[in-house]
Design an enzyme around this catalytic site. Structure first.
Site, short mmCIF file in Angstrom:
data_model
loop_
_atom_site.label_atom_id
_atom_site.label_comp_id
_atom_site.label_asym_id
_atom_site.label_seq_id
_atom_site.Cartn_x
_atom_site.Cartn_y
_atom_site.Cartn_z
N ASN A 162 16.03 3.28 5.79
CA ASN A 162 17.52 3.99 6.63
C ASN A 162 18.16 2.58 5.74
OD1 ASN A 162 16.63 0.74 6.79
ND2 ASN A 162 17.06 0.47 9.26
N GLY A 205 17.57 -1.27 1.30
CA GLY A 205 17.32 -0.21 0.28
C GLY A 205 18.40 0.35 -0.21
N ASP A 258 14.70 5.96 11.09
CA ASP A 258 15.36 4.24 11.33
C ASP A 258 12.70 3.93 11.98
OD1 ASP A 258 13.92 1.28 13.04
OD2 ASP A 258 16.89 1.52 12.17
N SER A 279 1.78 -10.26 4.40
CA SER A 279 2.22 -11.95 3.43
C SER A 279 1.91 -13.17 4.09
CB SER A 279 3.47 -11.63 4.22
OG SER A 279 4.12 -12.74 3.80
N TYR A 314 8.14 -13.62 11.40
CA TYR A 314 8.27 -13.75 10.76
C TYR A 314 6.16 -13.38 10.14
CZ TYR A 314 7.42 -11.17 6.07
OH TYR A 314 7.00 -10.59 4.71
N LYS A 338 3.44 -10.58 10.99
CA LYS A 338 2.92 -9.64 10.09
C LYS A 338 0.87 -9.61 10.80
CE LYS A 338 5.58 -8.32 7.00
NZ LYS A 338 5.55 -6.74 6.43
N VAL A 366 13.54 -16.22 -4.94
CA VAL A 366 13.69 -17.50 -6.17
C VAL A 366 14.35 -16.88 -7.07
CG1 VAL A 366 12.21 -18.77 -6.72
CG2 VAL A 366 13.49 -20.11 -6.38
N ILE A 403 18.14 -25.95 -6.76
CA ILE A 403 16.63 -25.93 -5.97
C ILE A 403 16.85 -27.33 -5.10
CG2 ILE A 403 14.36 -27.20 -7.49
CD1 ILE A 403 15.04 -26.37 -10.01
N PHE A 404 15.78 -26.87 -4.36
CA PHE A 404 15.70 -27.77 -2.79
C PHE A 404 14.80 -28.63 -2.93
CE2 PHE A 404 17.16 -23.18 -0.55
CZ PHE A 404 18.19 -23.95 -0.29
N1 LIG Z 1 9.29 -9.57 -1.54
C1 LIG Z 1 7.98 -10.23 -1.42
O1 LIG Z 1 8.14 -11.40 -2.47
C2 LIG Z 1 7.22 -9.43 -0.64
C3 LIG Z 1 6.34 -10.99 0.31
C4 LIG Z 1 5.33 -10.15 0.81
C5 LIG Z 1 5.65 -9.43 1.67
N2 LIG Z 1 6.70 -8.73 1.60
C6 LIG Z 1 6.57 -7.59 1.73
O2 LIG Z 1 7.23 -6.20 1.29
C7 LIG Z 1 8.09 -5.23 2.23
C8 LIG Z 1 8.28 -5.08 1.16
O3 LIG Z 1 9.61 -6.03 0.93
P1 LIG Z 1 10.94 -5.86 -0.31
O4 LIG Z 1 10.53 -7.31 -0.77
O5 LIG Z 1 10.83 -4.81 -1.15
O6 LIG Z 1 11.67 -5.86 0.86
P2 LIG Z 1 13.18 -5.16 0.56
O7 LIG Z 1 13.80 -5.23 2.06
O8 LIG Z 1 13.57 -5.01 -0.10
O9 LIG Z 1 12.51 -3.27 1.10
C9 LIG Z 1 12.04 -2.78 2.20
C10 LIG Z 1 12.77 -1.51 3.10
O10 LIG Z 1 12.64 -1.35 3.94
C11 LIG Z 1 13.38 -0.48 4.07
N3 LIG Z 1 13.78 -0.78 5.85
C12 LIG Z 1 14.21 -2.40 6.76
N4 LIG Z 1 14.25 -1.99 7.67
C13 LIG Z 1 13.73 -0.73 8.07
C14 LIG Z 1 13.90 0.13 9.48
N5 LIG Z 1 14.12 0.01 10.75
N6 LIG Z 1 13.80 1.81 9.60
C15 LIG Z 1 13.55 2.11 7.83
N7 LIG Z 1 13.45 1.01 6.42
C16 LIG Z 1 13.61 0.60 7.16
C17 LIG Z 1 14.75 -1.25 3.62
O11 LIG Z 1 15.61 -0.23 3.40
C18 LIG Z 1 14.31 -1.31 2.20
O12 LIG Z 1 14.95 -0.80 1.73
C19 LIG Z 1 7.81 -5.66 3.48
O13 LIG Z 1 6.99 -5.33 4.53
C20 LIG Z 1 8.32 -7.49 3.19
O14 LIG Z 1 7.88 -7.99 4.69
C21 LIG Z 1 7.42 -8.74 0.05
#
Ligand SMILES: NC(=O)c1ccc[n+]([C@@H]2O[C@H](COP(=O)([O-])OP(=O)(O)OC[C@H]3O[C@@H](n4cnc5c(N)ncnc54)[C@H](O)[C@@H]3O)[C@@H](O)[C@H]2O)c1
Length: 311
Positions: A33, A37, A53, A118, A142, A146, A185, A201-202
């Site tokens: 959505n 992204g 969405d 996560s 959060y 998950k 970070v 840095i926290f």
């Molecule tokens: N980045 C990290 O360190 C990390 C760690 C643990 C888990 N995750 C998980 O990995 C996944 C990807 O994370 P990321 O870091 O790439 O985040 P990101 O925000 O870059 O990617 C999320 C994507 O989902 C899309 N999106 C969000 N809500 C939506 C909805 N309602 N409908 C359709 N699309 C939607 C966003 O536009 C985006 O493209 C997530 O599920 C996140 O919880 C990430």
């Protein structure tokens, strides 16, 4: 050729997953959505893109029309802080949206859902490194969302034989991660280094985290499409790194002279976190291959920085 649907495929991790799937000759469809992204993350790639969405129930019919063999579910709101500030919004996207995707997978006859979970499901770790067998005790909406989705996946497996791969990511870093808002970070430090502005840095900076490069995560996600059994594994480096060590390494990689400054500890921050990746090595035949030095260099774009400093 197998058809894989990636939700959140235009995001940070999603776009690297899409590239890895294309390299492995999968046919790829993306649902996003564009709330965080970006089109440029996947533009030019041979994917069928659907702007939708996952909280909208019409996603179920859409997935049925796409007819994927497997679904990789990454779409989510990714901010722990936002989940605390607005748990209802977090639940709507991360639980209800995920349940729509799981139901859609079932109705469309997909064989497996790969789910981005996560380290947040563990809460304060009992023993380090944290293994998937340790009890989950999330300390944020959060993390709870998950874990709830993990439970739904196990139920759909029990009732409908839908296979699942639950991947609990540690701190993922790499190119395309957003430094604005809730960026990790590494992306925040990289942004400050590029702009020559000192980062904060926290706390004392001796808190440790487990940083894993995004292309290594993408390769684990692709391997998670294929195992015979359903599984739950950590996807992590398995090695702790303090925030101070991380910043020193980033200075070394970039040649930046900037110094950090220190602020108060953040409420509720976990002191030390490192996840065991042994289960992923055994069950997915996966291991991380990118050194921290190379991964950080690619994230900062070190040649760009050096050039700018030299002029
Ligand atoms: N980045 C990290 O360190 C990390 C760690 C643990 C888990 N995750 C998980 O990995 C996944 C990807 O994370 P990321 O870091 O790439 O985040 P990101 O925000 O870059 O990617 C999320 C994507 O989902 C899309 N999106 C969000 N809500 C939506 C909805 N309602 N409908 C359709 N699309 C939607 C966003 O536009 C985006 O493209 C997530 O599920 C996140 O919880 C990430």
């Amino acid at each position: 050729m197998k058809k894989v649907l990636v939700t959140g495929g235009a995001g940070f991790i999603g776009s690297h997953v899409v590239e890895a799937l294309i390299r492995k000759k999968y046919e790829v469809a993306v649902i996003d959505n564009f709330s965080s992204g970006r089109l440029e993350n996947i533009s030019g790639l041979p994917v069928d893109l659907y702007i939708c969405d996952v909280t909208d129930p019409s996603v179920i019919n859409l997935v049925q029309s796409i007819k994927p063999d497997c679904i990789i579910h990454l779409a989510a709101q990714i901010s722990v802080a936002k989940s605390v500030a607005d748990p209802l919004a977090d639940e709507r996207i991360n639980v209800r949206g995920s349940l729509n995707v799981i139901q859609a997978a079932h109705q469309a006859g997909a064989s497996r859902v790969v789910f981005a979970s996560s380290a947040a499901v563990y809460g304060e770790p009992q023993d380090l490194p944290v293994t998937p067998e340790q009890p989950a005790a999330p300390e944020s909406p959060y993390g709870l969302a998950k874990l709830t989705v993990e439970s739904y996946l196990k139920m759909f497996h029990k009732f409908y034989h839908l296979s699942y791969s639950i991947l609990r990511f540690s701190n993922v870093y790499g190119p395309r991660q957003d430094a604005e808002g809730e960026g990790g970070v590494v992306s925040i430090f990289a942004d400050r280094i590029r702009k020559d502005t000192p980062p904060m840095i926290f706390g004392d900076g001796n808190q440790t985290r487990d940083f894993i490069f995004v292309r290594d995560v993408a390769s684990a996600v692709v391997l998670a499409l294929e195992p015979a059994e359903s599984l739950c594994v950590n996807v992590s480096s398995g090695a702790p790194l303090s925030v101070n060590q991380l910043f020193s390494m980033m200075k070394k990689v970039s040649g930046s002279p900037i110094q950090p400054f220190y602020g108060p500890e953040r409420d509720g921050d976990i002191r030390d976190s490192v996840l065991s990746n042994e289960a992923a090595k055994t069950l997915l035949h996966w291991k991380p291959v990118t050194s921290l030095y190379d991964g950080l260099g690619e994230t900062i774009g070190k040649r760009q920085h050096r050039k700018r400093v030299a002029h």
